[in-house]
Design an enzyme around this catalytic site. Structure first.
Site, PDB file in Angstrom:
ATOM      1  N   LYS A 190      34.529  25.694  21.784  1.00  0.00           N
ATOM      2  CA  LYS A 190      33.975  26.670  22.717  1.00  0.00           C
ATOM      3  C   LYS A 190      32.766  27.313  22.052  1.00  0.00           C
ATOM      4  CE  LYS A 190      34.513  31.214  24.645  1.00  0.00           C
ATOM      5  NZ  LYS A 190      35.217  32.495  24.495  1.00  0.00           N
ATOM      6  N   ALA A 205      36.112  36.103  29.920  1.00  0.00           N
ATOM      7  CA  ALA A 205      35.766  37.485  29.571  1.00  0.00           C
ATOM      8  C   ALA A 205      35.754  38.395  30.793  1.00  0.00           C
ATOM      9  CB  ALA A 205      34.416  37.582  28.871  1.00  0.00           C
ATOM     10  N   GLY A 206      36.352  39.579  30.619  1.00  0.00           N
ATOM     11  CA  GLY A 206      36.292  40.622  31.624  1.00  0.00           C
ATOM     12  C   GLY A 206      37.554  40.834  32.424  1.00  0.00           C
ATOM     13  N   THR A 244      41.908  39.684  25.268  1.00  0.00           N
ATOM     14  CA  THR A 244      42.171  41.119  25.209  1.00  0.00           C
ATOM     15  C   THR A 244      43.097  41.590  26.321  1.00  0.00           C
ATOM     16  OG1 THR A 244      39.958  41.402  24.266  1.00  0.00           O
ATOM     17  CG2 THR A 244      41.084  43.390  25.024  1.00  0.00           C
TER      18      THR A 244
END
Length: 263
Positions: A105, A192-193, A215
């Site tokens: 990645k 992400a996000g 996360t």
């Protein structure tokens, strides 16, 4: 609305059952990492080569001890790289540590505050890595033009952000993501996000092929339970996408028609 037929997630010639890809950072310890990964059902696990020991530091705990290679596909990433040279060298190090492993990645970040990708350097790094024989899954912004350029270079998957890394803000620009999906001939995965299960479901309802997150799971109060929730949300979102949602209407429409009603 056209009839959408499901097809398995296929990346670099390998087919996967799970559409959830999970990172390994920010957990309390390797045991919590192991439990969360198992609860997620993920088959592709990403690892930050610059921050994670997978054998380069023999005196430290090795993450591979809880990531059996017969169970998971490893996805080394270039997290923390801010220029082309660092990103390329990190991928080459991963290939050396993992006995010729080609799937990586790529992310080349633009600045430390936003962690937005540097689009120009990402494109250049992707070109170098593809020419060097890597199978590149690439993190990028939600610009449809940049996404198509990365596909044309030869990246095996394009991974637009939904919001800044670690922000948990959810899908900020669904229309750009949708445009990227509609123009793509390679898998599109939101990266992400995502902050919670409803964010994951929305991304899948748009037609994304999968989602990569870290996360959202690791920073939850109960990471293992959140991992399970994300697994279910992605499955539900995919089914909703395939089912085709009802059209939005301005006014009510009775669920039970009045025709044939007894009075």
């Amino acid at each position: 609305m056209p009839d959408i037929q499901d097809k398995p997630l296929s990346i670099a010639g390998k087919t996967y059952t799970s559409r959830l890809l999970v990172g390994t950072g920010k957990y309390r310890d390797n045991e919590e990492t192991r439990l969360a990964l198992e609860a997620s059902g993920a088959e592709i696990i990403t690892i930050a080569i610059r921050r994670t020991n997978i054998g380069q530091n023999p005196d430290e705990p090795n993450l591979l001890d809880v990531l059996p290679l017969d169970k998971y596909t490893l996805l080394p990433n270039t997290a923390g790289c801010y220029n082309i040279d660092d990103a390329v060298r990190t991928c080459q190090l991963a290939r050396e540590l993992l006995d010729g492993h080609k799937l990586v990645k790529l992310e080349v970040l633009g600045d430390e505050k936003t962690l937005f990708p540097h689009a120009i350097q990402t494109i250049k790094a992707a070109q170098i890595l593809v020419e060097d024989g890597f199978d590149v899954m690439v993190y990028t912004n939600d610009d449809p033009i940049i996404a198509k350029e990365l596909e044309d270079i030869g990246c095996v998957a394009v991974m637009p952000l939904a919001a800044p890394i670690g922000s948990g803000l959810g899908i900020r620009n669904p229309y750009n993501i949708l445009t990227i999906i509609e123009n793509a001939n390679v898998p599109i995965l939101v990266d992400a996000g995502v902050g919670t299960a409803s964010d994951a479901a929305i991304a899948m309802e748009l037609g994304c092929d999968g989602i990569l997150m870290n996360t959202a799971i690791a920073a939850a109060q109960k990471p293992v339970l959140m991992a399970s929730a994300m697994k279910k949300a992605i499955e539900a979102g995919r089914e909703a996408y395939l089912a085709g949602r009802m059209p939005r209407k301005r006014f009510a429409s009775a669920s039970s028609p009045l025709d044939g009603t007894f009075f």
